[in-house]
Design an enzyme around this catalytic site. Structure first.
Site, PDB file in Angstrom:
ATOM      1  N   ASP A  19       0.886  -1.164   0.000  1.00 42.36           N
ATOM      2  CA  ASP A  19       0.000   0.000   0.000  1.00 42.36           C
ATOM      3  C   ASP A  19       0.927   1.217   0.000  1.00 42.36           C
ATOM      4  O   ASP A  19       1.434   1.612   1.049  1.00 42.36           O
ATOM      5  CB  ASP A  19      -0.901  -0.011   1.232  1.00 42.36           C
ATOM      6  CG  ASP A  19      -1.856   1.166   1.255  1.00 42.36           C
ATOM      7  OD1 ASP A  19      -2.360   1.554   0.180  1.00 42.36           O
ATOM      8  OD2 ASP A  19      -2.100   1.713   2.353  1.00 42.36           O
ATOM      9  N   GLU A  80      -1.113  -1.246  -4.842  1.00 44.12           N
ATOM     10  CA  GLU A  80      -2.349  -0.493  -5.047  1.00 44.12           C
ATOM     11  C   GLU A  80      -2.145   0.515  -6.170  1.00 44.12           C
ATOM     12  O   GLU A  80      -1.162   1.257  -6.196  1.00 44.12           O
ATOM     13  CB  GLU A  80      -2.760   0.228  -3.764  1.00 44.12           C
ATOM     14  CG  GLU A  80      -4.099   0.936  -3.919  1.00 44.12           C
ATOM     15  CD  GLU A  80      -4.605   1.490  -2.613  1.00 44.12           C
ATOM     16  OE1 GLU A  80      -5.250   0.742  -1.865  1.00 44.12           O
ATOM     17  OE2 GLU A  80      -4.333   2.678  -2.346  1.00 44.12           O
ATOM     18  N   ASP A 153      -2.784   1.231   6.955  1.00 42.74           N
ATOM     19  CA  ASP A 153      -1.923   1.001   5.779  1.00 42.74           C
ATOM     20  C   ASP A 153      -1.452  -0.453   5.729  1.00 42.74           C
ATOM     21  O   ASP A 153      -1.344  -1.044   4.655  1.00 42.74           O
ATOM     22  CB  ASP A 153      -0.696   1.927   5.812  1.00 42.74           C
ATOM     23  CG  ASP A 153      -1.083   3.371   6.007  1.00 42.74           C
ATOM     24  OD1 ASP A 153      -1.413   4.027   5.014  1.00 42.74           O
ATOM     25  OD2 ASP A 153      -1.073   3.826   7.166  1.00 42.74           O
TER      26      ASP A 153
END
EC number: 3.1.21.10
Length: 196
Positions: A19, A80, A153
């Site tokens: 992430d 991501e 996160d």
């Protein structure tokens, strides 16, 4: 931060989810395979201080992701996909961190996949509009954890790895069916036939 060294089981696929972020870059490593439950290998966050110059923050993210890759030895990296946000500085740093993760995958010959936040949410919770609490809850439930990984996160990185395992596995089964059909063999009628 201590990252446990581990050797992957070759019967399963190990995915490192990233992430991306400049202040906090979430990392989660999950493994799973056809007919086996998912297993959390490691989860954490690479942090960089805001008072450090930009280039050195990116270097810390690079070094941290390399350390994660060295210790956990993933078969693939899922990142991501970055979308434009209102704050250009935030999106630039996030995109740069994502680029570092993709570069590390390429350097080590690992497949890399980009998943949108909506894809990840839909894969993990059934809804592309799930909030962070719902995603964290489902990550904990799927992995049989007592609580979601913290901070968010880290939970998002684990969700990325799970999404890739679930979606990547389906893609491989579809590719196998197409390859079988091209060779003139009977195409399996169900997913169970592909596992044989």
């Amino acid at each position: 931060m201590s990252i446990p060294k581990s050797t992957p089981d070759r019967r399963v696929t190990r995915v490192m989810g990233v992430d991306p972020g400049l202040t906090r870059c979430g990392v989660g490593v999950v493994e799973g395979g056809l007919g086996s439950s998912l297993k959390l290998i490691a989860v954490g966050v690479i942090r960089t201080p805001a008072d450090l110059d930009h280039a050195h923050r990116l270097l810390r993210i690079h070094d941290g992701l390399e350390e994660w890759r060295d210790h956990t030895r993933p078969d693939a990296i899922a990142v991501e996909k970055v979308f434009a946000q209102h704050n250009r500085n935030t999106v630039a740093g996030t995109a740069q961190a994502a680029g570092i993760a993709m570069m590390i995958a390429a350097r080590h010959g690992l497949p890399v996949a980009l998943h949108t936040p909506s894809e990840v949410k839909a894969a993990i919770s059934g809804s592309g509009r799930a909030d962070k609490a719902q995603v964290g809850f489902m990550v904990a439930r799927v992995l049989r954890l007592s609580a979601p990984p913290k901070p968010a996160d880290a939970a998002d990185a684990v969700a990325l790895a799970i999404c890739h395992l679930w979606r990547g596995g389906a893609a491989r089964r579809i590719e196998a069916a197409v390859a079988t059909q091209r060779r003139g063999r009977r195409v399996p009628r169900s997913w169970k036939d592909l596992a044989r």
